[in-house]
Design a protein around this motif. Structure first.
Motif, short mmCIF file in Angstrom:
data_model
loop_
_atom_site.label_atom_id
_atom_site.label_comp_id
_atom_site.label_asym_id
_atom_site.label_seq_id
_atom_site.Cartn_x
_atom_site.Cartn_y
_atom_site.Cartn_z
N GLU A 6 0.83 -1.21 0.00
CA GLU A 6 0.00 0.00 0.00
C GLU A 6 0.86 1.26 0.00
O GLU A 6 2.00 1.25 0.50
CB GLU A 6 -0.90 0.05 1.24
CG GLU A 6 -1.85 -1.12 1.40
CD GLU A 6 -1.29 -2.20 2.31
OE1 GLU A 6 -2.08 -2.96 2.88
OE2 GLU A 6 -0.04 -2.27 2.44
N CYS A 22 -2.62 0.24 -3.97
CA CYS A 22 -2.14 -1.06 -3.52
C CYS A 22 -1.59 -1.79 -4.74
O CYS A 22 -2.36 -2.16 -5.63
CB CYS A 22 -3.27 -1.84 -2.87
SG CYS A 22 -2.85 -3.56 -2.48
N TRP A 36 -10.42 -3.25 0.86
CA TRP A 36 -9.71 -2.36 1.77
C TRP A 36 -10.31 -2.53 3.16
O TRP A 36 -11.54 -2.55 3.32
CB TRP A 36 -9.84 -0.90 1.34
CG TRP A 36 -9.04 -0.52 0.14
CD1 TRP A 36 -9.47 -0.42 -1.14
CD2 TRP A 36 -7.65 -0.17 0.11
NE1 TRP A 36 -8.45 -0.05 -1.97
CE2 TRP A 36 -7.31 0.11 -1.22
CE3 TRP A 36 -6.65 -0.07 1.08
CZ2 TRP A 36 -6.03 0.50 -1.61
CZ3 TRP A 36 -5.39 0.30 0.71
CH2 TRP A 36 -5.07 0.59 -0.63
N CYS A 96 -4.84 -3.25 2.26
CA CYS A 96 -5.51 -3.89 1.13
C CYS A 96 -5.35 -5.39 1.28
O CYS A 96 -4.41 -5.88 1.92
CB CYS A 96 -4.96 -3.40 -0.20
SG CYS A 96 -3.28 -3.91 -0.57
N GLY A 116 -1.60 -6.63 2.72
CA GLY A 116 -0.46 -5.74 2.69
C GLY A 116 -0.03 -5.37 4.10
O GLY A 116 -0.64 -5.80 5.08
#
Length: 125
Positions: A6, A22, A36, A96, A116
């Motif tokens: 991200e 992302c 998200w 994300c 992430g």
């Protein structure tokens, strides 16, 4: 192994905007729905927005409807979150995630496989 990174977080005043990105690598990004999530200090991780693999379906948390827009560019293996009219309550680490599904947009964190590392969004009043 899918890797998600991200970017785009930062400090913004209430009423301002940010665009999160992302970047995905190591897998077939375009085959899966994406989402998200965010987590504020002392709170559980919560769903923010999701999008299916061909952008035919999106979903949003009630708290961000009308202010946030999720999108994706499968050619660039990138997911986006446009955040407008930001509020102090939007302050959180934003993550994300890649879903186990293609067409279905889930709001459940356990149905997302890869995550992430997160990007901090801070909204000052």
């Amino acid at each position: 192994q899918v890797q998600l990174v991200e970017s785009g977080g930062g400090l913004v005043q209430a009423g301002g905007s940010l665009r999160l990105s992302c970047a995905a690598s190591g897998g077939t990004f375009s085959n899966y729905a994406m989402g998200w999530f965010r987590q504020a200090p002392g709170k559980e991780r919560e769903f923010v927005a999701g999008i299916n693999w061909i952008e035919a379906s999106t979903g949003y948390a009630d708290s961000v409807k009308g202010r946030f827009t999720i999108s994706r560019d499968n050619a660039k293996n990138t997911l986006y979150l446009q955040m407008n009219t930001l509020k102090p309550d939007d302050t959180a680490v934003y993550y994300c995630a890649s879903s186990r599904y293609s067409s279905y947009v889930s709001f459940r964190a356990h149905e997302y496989v890869y995550w992430g590392q997160g990007t901090q969004v801070t909204v000052s009043s």
